[in-house]
Structures are given as C-alpha cells and as structure tokens.
Design an enzyme around this catalytic site. Structure first.
Site, PDB file in Angstrom:
ATOM      1  N   MET A  30       0.851  -1.194   0.000  1.00 15.00           N
ATOM      2  CA  MET A  30       0.000   0.000   0.000  1.00 15.00           C
ATOM      3  C   MET A  30       0.889   1.248   0.000  1.00 15.00           C
ATOM      4  SD  MET A  30      -3.426  -0.980   2.048  1.00 15.00           S
ATOM      5  CE  MET A  30      -2.808  -0.819   3.706  1.00 15.00           C
ATOM      6  N   LEU A  33       6.733   2.913   1.415  1.00 12.74           N
ATOM      7  CA  LEU A  33       7.651   1.764   1.464  1.00 12.74           C
ATOM      8  C   LEU A  33       8.756   1.953   2.489  1.00 12.74           C
ATOM      9  CD1 LEU A  33       7.980   1.077  -2.362  1.00 12.74           C
ATOM     10  CD2 LEU A  33       6.383   0.060  -0.723  1.00 12.74           C
ATOM     11  N   GLY A  36      11.070  -3.124   5.411  1.00 11.52           N
ATOM     12  CA  GLY A  36      10.294  -4.377   5.423  1.00 11.52           C
ATOM     13  C   GLY A  36       9.839  -4.749   4.013  1.00 11.52           C
ATOM     14  N   HIS A  37       9.288  -3.757   3.273  1.00  6.13           N
ATOM     15  CA  HIS A  37       8.861  -4.024   1.890  1.00  6.13           C
ATOM     16  C   HIS A  37      10.057  -4.395   1.016  1.00  6.13           C
ATOM     17  CE1 HIS A  37       5.664  -1.009   3.132  1.00  6.13           C
ATOM     18  NE2 HIS A  37       4.936  -2.040   2.755  1.00  6.13           N
ATOM     19  N   GLY A 147       4.749 -10.263   4.453  1.00  4.85           N
ATOM     20  CA  GLY A 147       5.447 -10.215   5.733  1.00  4.85           C
ATOM     21  C   GLY A 147       4.734 -11.059   6.781  1.00  4.85           C
ATOM     22  N   GLN A 153      -3.174 -12.121   8.225  1.00  4.98           N
ATOM     23  CA  GLN A 153      -3.313 -11.810   6.792  1.00  4.98           C
ATOM     24  C   GLN A 153      -2.645 -12.887   5.945  1.00  4.98           C
ATOM     25  OE1 GLN A 153      -2.789  -7.813   4.906  1.00  4.98           O
ATOM     26  NE2 GLN A 153      -0.769  -8.566   4.356  1.00  4.98           N
ATOM     27  N   SER A 185       6.652  -0.643  10.020  1.00 11.40           N
ATOM     28  CA  SER A 185       5.295  -0.508   9.511  1.00 11.40           C
ATOM     29  C   SER A 185       5.156   0.879   8.913  1.00 11.40           C
ATOM     30  CB  SER A 185       4.284  -0.657  10.661  1.00 11.40           C
ATOM     31  OG  SER A 185       3.023  -0.152  10.270  1.00 11.40           O
ATOM     32  N   SER A 186       4.339   0.985   7.859  1.00 10.31           N
ATOM     33  CA  SER A 186       4.107   2.300   7.246  1.00 10.31           C
ATOM     34  C   SER A 186       3.430   3.226   8.244  1.00 10.31           C
ATOM     35  CB  SER A 186       3.223   2.153   6.014  1.00 10.31           C
ATOM     36  OG  SER A 186       3.824   1.247   5.121  1.00 10.31           O
ATOM     37  N   ARG A 187       2.744   2.646   9.227  1.00  7.99           N
ATOM     38  CA  ARG A 187       2.033   3.472  10.212  1.00  7.99           C
ATOM     39  C   ARG A 187       2.975   4.136  11.209  1.00  7.99           C
ATOM     40  NH1 ARG A 187      -3.576   1.836  10.798  1.00  7.99           N
ATOM     41  NH2 ARG A 187      -4.036   0.377   9.126  1.00  7.99           N
TER      42      ARG A 187
HETATM   43  O1  PAF Z   1      -0.111  -5.890   3.772  1.00 10.83           O
HETATM   44  C1  PAF Z   1      -0.486  -4.968   3.028  1.00 10.83           C
HETATM   45  O2  PAF Z   1       0.232  -3.988   2.756  1.00 10.83           O
HETATM   46  C2  PAF Z   1      -1.896  -4.998   2.463  1.00 10.83           C
HETATM   47  O3  PAF Z   1      -2.797  -5.553   3.365  1.00 10.83           O
HETATM   48  C3  PAF Z   1      -1.973  -5.710   1.095  1.00 10.83           C
HETATM   49  C4  PAF Z   1      -1.570  -7.178   1.195  1.00 10.83           C
HETATM   50  C5  PAF Z   1      -1.060  -4.996   0.102  1.00 10.83           C
HETATM   51  C6  PAF Z   1      -3.404  -5.667   0.551  1.00 10.83           C
HETATM   52  O4  PAF Z   1      -3.860  -4.374   0.387  1.00 10.83           O
END
Ligand code: PAF
Length: 282
Positions: A30, A33, A36-37, A147, A153, A185-187
């Site tokens: 999302m 970045l 982690g990404h 992740g 998830q 985390s992006s948050r």
């Molecule tokens: O983990 C995430 O960033 C989101 O939940 C995902 C898997 C991209 C779905 O929007």
C-alpha cells in the site's frame, strides 16, 4: 522500471517476461515503502528473474474513513526506492481500476477472517482477500511475498490461494525490525515521538512471553498474563487484541505451552493501531 496504471499495461509487461521464459515474483504493497517491503522484494528477487510490485491503498480494508485518510502516501519517494531496488514493473492503479463501477464480487475467508484481529477490525480481511485476489488475477505472478508481521493476513491469503486454486506460491518473510525492536510498519511515521518510544512495548511484551515459555512449565494463560502486565506498564499503550493460537490454522489453544504457537498482538498509541506477532516453538 515500467510503471503501469491499467490492467492491459501490466498484463502486457508480465506477458513479455513470460515470453522470454522468465519467472515473476510479486510484492503487493500500500506504498509508504520501508525496509520491510524492500526485504520482501529482495527475497522475491533471489527466487525469480523478474519482480513486480504493486502500490494500491485499498479502501475496502479500512474500517474507519479517518484511518484511510491518514494512511501515509508518497508515490514519488516510493517510485525512487523501487527504481533503486531494480524492480522490473510497478502496477499503480486507481481505485476505479481495481473496483470498477457496478462492482459486485467479494472474497471472504469465512472462519479465519472473522476471528482474532478480524473481530476488532470487522470486514478488514474480506477487503484484503478481495484486493489480493484481484491483484493476483491482474498480475498473474508465479509467487507472491508477504510479511509475517501480518500473521493472520498471511494465513487468510494462504487459505484463499488454496481454496480458489490460484496457481501462485505464497511465501512468508520474517518481520524486519528497527534497532530497538519495533516492527517496521508504514504506520510508524504517524506516531508522535513519545508514542514512537512507547511502541517498543509491543516487542518487549513478546520478548517477555518468549522468555516465560523458555523457562518451561508455562501455560498459555501465563503467557497472556506476562503480555498484559508488560503492556499495562506502558501508559501510552492501549491493548486492543491479544490472541494466542496454534501456529498452523490459528485454532484457539489453552493449557500447557507444548506446541508451536502464534501470538498476535495489537495496541493503540494515540490514534495509531500497531500490530506485532511472534511464533513460540517450545
Ligand atoms: O499488507 C499490506 O500492505 C496490504 O494488506 C496488502 C496485502 C497490500 C493488501 O492491500
């Protein structure tokens, strides 16, 4: 790096890779970045000839409009990072591309989606499963990387891929942490400096539970108690979710810690909800 905003464009890019006999790994994001990404992308790169990334802030997985509105977004910075990482193609769709007008279809993993974090975030995993299914169908990768921090998830996506027979391998990648233990985390960028310092209590609580399990003779209730006490000692944290389950299948567990367990934790710091997770293997 090819930047594709429409379905035909990304399909054509992936078809080109395949025509050259190349395999394709996918990392869905999302945006906003962080390391982690990038670790997911490097893992995908190690396994595949080509890596495709997606950036799409998926509205259907946000319960509160305010949470969606505050989700950090900086496409230019993200694109620069993806170029530096050598990503081959980026899919950057608009909301109407993923959810066309008149849209009628959702994907729901019935049991898994409605337990654990699903109870505190109703509809969240339906939104995740729906968007991931669409991104899989659009990008058609050989494998996709997620992740382990988002533990439930990952399980929801594994179940969906199995049940809907997607020909895609799913890989879980260990959580990447800041030096002080906070899961990336992006948050995190939304935390005030005080809440950022306090947020290390999540990994501290998981460390304390792991240490208690390591002493032997612990029960699931003991681990829960250690976590609650640790979080309670941090006044800036409000515990929102604590689940200890079997690591495979996420079934509820009680009694002695005698099998591989997953601890899933969520807590609020100001208005920012953070999650963390740990597997315990006694
Ligand atoms: O983990 C995430 O960033 C989101 O939940 C995902 C898997 C991209 C779905 O929007």
């Amino acid at each position: 790096m090819e930047i594709c905003t429409s379905v035909p464009e990304i399909r054509q890019a992936v078809a080109g890779f395949r025509a050259a006999g190349e395999s394709v790994g996918l990392v869905t994001t999302m945006g906003a970045l962080h390391e982690g990404h990038l670790t997911l992308m490097r893992t995908a790169r190690a396994d595949h000839d080509r890596v495709v990334a997606t950036i799409f802030v998926n509205p259907t997985q946000f319960g509160e409009v305010a949470d969606l509105a505050h989700y950090p977004s900086d496409d230019e910075a993200d694109i620069a990072l993806l170029r530096a990482e050598g990503i081959d193609a980026l899919f950057l769709p608009r909301v109407e591309t993923i959810y066309p007008p008149g849209d009628q279809t959702i994907v729901e993993t019935t049991d898994l989606a409605n337990r654990l974090h699903g109870k505190t975030r109703p509809g969240h995993f339906r939104g995740v499963a729906t968007v991931v299914a669409r991104l899989f169908n659009i990008c058609q990768p050989d494998a996709a990387y997620f992740g382990e921090k988002d533990y439930q998830q990952l399980q929801v996506i594994r179940a969906m891929v199995r049940d809907l027979h997607f020909p895609i391998q799913i890989h879980g990648v260990p959580t990447v942490r800041e030096a002080d233990g906070l899961a990336m985390s992006s948050r995190n960028v939304r935390l005030s400096p005080e809440d950022r310092a306090a947020a290390t209590v999540l990994s501290a609580a998981l460390d304390a539970a792991e240490a208690r399990a390591g002493q032997g003779g612990a029960t699931v209730a003991d681990l829960e108690a250690v976590i609650r006490t640790t979080i309670k000692a941090e006044p800036r944290a409000t515990l929102r979710g604590l689940d200890i389950t079997a690591a495979d299948g996420l079934a509820p567990v009680t009694g002695p810690v005698d099998r591989r367990l997953a601890i899933m934790l969520s807590a609020e710091f100001g208005s920012v909800l953070l999650i963390d997770q740990r597997e315990i293997d006694p």
